[in-house]
Motif scaffolding. Sequence first.
Motif, PDB file in Angstrom:
ATOM      1  N   LYS A  11       0.827  -1.197   0.000  1.00 18.15           N
ATOM      2  CA  LYS A  11       0.000   0.000   0.000  1.00 18.15           C
ATOM      3  C   LYS A  11       0.868   1.257   0.000  1.00 18.15           C
ATOM      4  O   LYS A  11       1.877   1.322   0.700  1.00 18.15           O
ATOM      5  N   ASN A 120      -5.290   1.489  -1.927  1.00 15.08           N
ATOM      6  CA  ASN A 120      -5.859   0.174  -1.633  1.00 15.08           C
ATOM      7  C   ASN A 120      -5.167  -0.873  -2.500  1.00 15.08           C
ATOM      8  O   ASN A 120      -4.770  -0.581  -3.622  1.00 15.08           O
ATOM      9  N   THR A 121      -5.031  -2.069  -1.991  1.00 13.02           N
ATOM     10  CA  THR A 121      -4.278  -3.094  -2.717  1.00 13.02           C
ATOM     11  C   THR A 121      -4.990  -3.560  -3.977  1.00 13.02           C
ATOM     12  O   THR A 121      -4.360  -4.081  -4.898  1.00 13.02           O
ATOM     13  N   ASN A 138      -3.727   0.634   8.302  1.00 13.42           N
ATOM     14  CA  ASN A 138      -2.973   0.587   7.055  1.00 13.42           C
ATOM     15  C   ASN A 138      -1.512   0.212   7.274  1.00 13.42           C
ATOM     16  O   ASN A 138      -0.920  -0.509   6.468  1.00 13.42           O
TER      17      ASN A 138
END
Length: 441
Positions: A11, A120-121, A138
């Motif tokens: 991230k 976001n992944t 995170n």
Amino acid sequence: MAHWFHRNPIKATNAVTFDFGGQASTPLARNICSEARSARSNLLTIFADPTRDLTVLTDAAEKYLSILRGFVEPTVDPNSQRPPAQAPNSEGGEVESMEVSSSATGDSKLRNAIKFTWSNTLAEKHSSQHDFVFEQINILFNIALWHTKHAAALAGAKEDIAEDDAKEVHKCLRSAAGIFNYIDDKLTVKLFERTGDGTDLDPNIIKAYAQQCTAEAQEVTVARAIELKHASNLVSSLAFETGKQFKIADNSLKAVEENLVQKWRKYLQLKATFYLSYAHCYNGQTLLAQDKCGEAVRALKESKTQFEKADDLGRSYTSTKGAGKSAKPHEHAFFRRLLPLVRRNLEKVERENGFIYYQKVPEVVPELPSKATYGLASPVEFVMPSKHEDWTAETYNGFKISKPDAEKREKEKDDAPKPVKEVPVNQTDKESSNSSGCTIS
């Protein structure tokens, strides 16, 4: 050793200065902000390189997480129950203290003071919140992802992995699973905002990560059991349970938007099918040892069928778009080693049945062994580090936090974070002149 060719990206985040301006009114308050900025920057640098030593990541993560706790939880003088004095504002009145109102919920007056932005992944959109709990989530997400990438780097560095490295791989994957569980169980419930589906706050995505890590840890156990030539029924039951774990992870993603997870799901489906093939293969050996040759033939035929399905999934994975870099899993030695084993065993049981047993081959596939008694992997429970020693009541009281200005927050920039430039990790392939073609993202 197993190979993990699918890894979603680390991230990304925007830089945070921890600049409280005049609200950090004492040297102690300003010092903890400087420590936080330095610790965060150092940790973000480590995230980009999964080949670094595990202790380097662990020490850096512990330091930053311990500092973060002081921004989430209040620090009070144990000898005094009185709330800190309120500082006068520029007009001579008193600034409204956020600490008094937040103390009822156990939150620090600092919790919502700074904005954090993270990618976001899976989803292309980024997420932002004024919340140090959001930052904790995170950061822990990246710590868990780093553990999975570090495990892949160790496992793929050479064909014959040392026992100590295998133990570290196993521990890393179990630790990652524990971190994802902690995020899901302990942290997301504290958020004031839960963003929409497809972000890393989606419980389906978090659960899929945790289940995948557990399944991959079990892959290490399966590899170890095969290497040490454990009983075929144990190998079969372990492989069966491993395949089921991958299937559970895949099922967790069914509710997520398809275009975000289709490549990831191909990986999970491939692994589930691959280990089902392994389970039937070793079950065939068990059945032959029990003089159930007809059933053994049927089990080995099913193993071959499942391998062919896994091969198709591997080819489909290669052409599917999505997070994670390109790979050709069906060409990897780890994958290719299974088919000759299946063929040899199938030829053997068919030969034995033709010369000795003369048993009818059933149409129904023999049941696989019940749940394994030994070797099942479990997540390592994650414990948040204690609050940093620099967080004293004096440090905490050095912050004079006013009521947030909604209009000012509305005007704050919300730039998308730049992707992390990760150090690439290539997996070796002893049976090929070059690497396996599997690059861990």
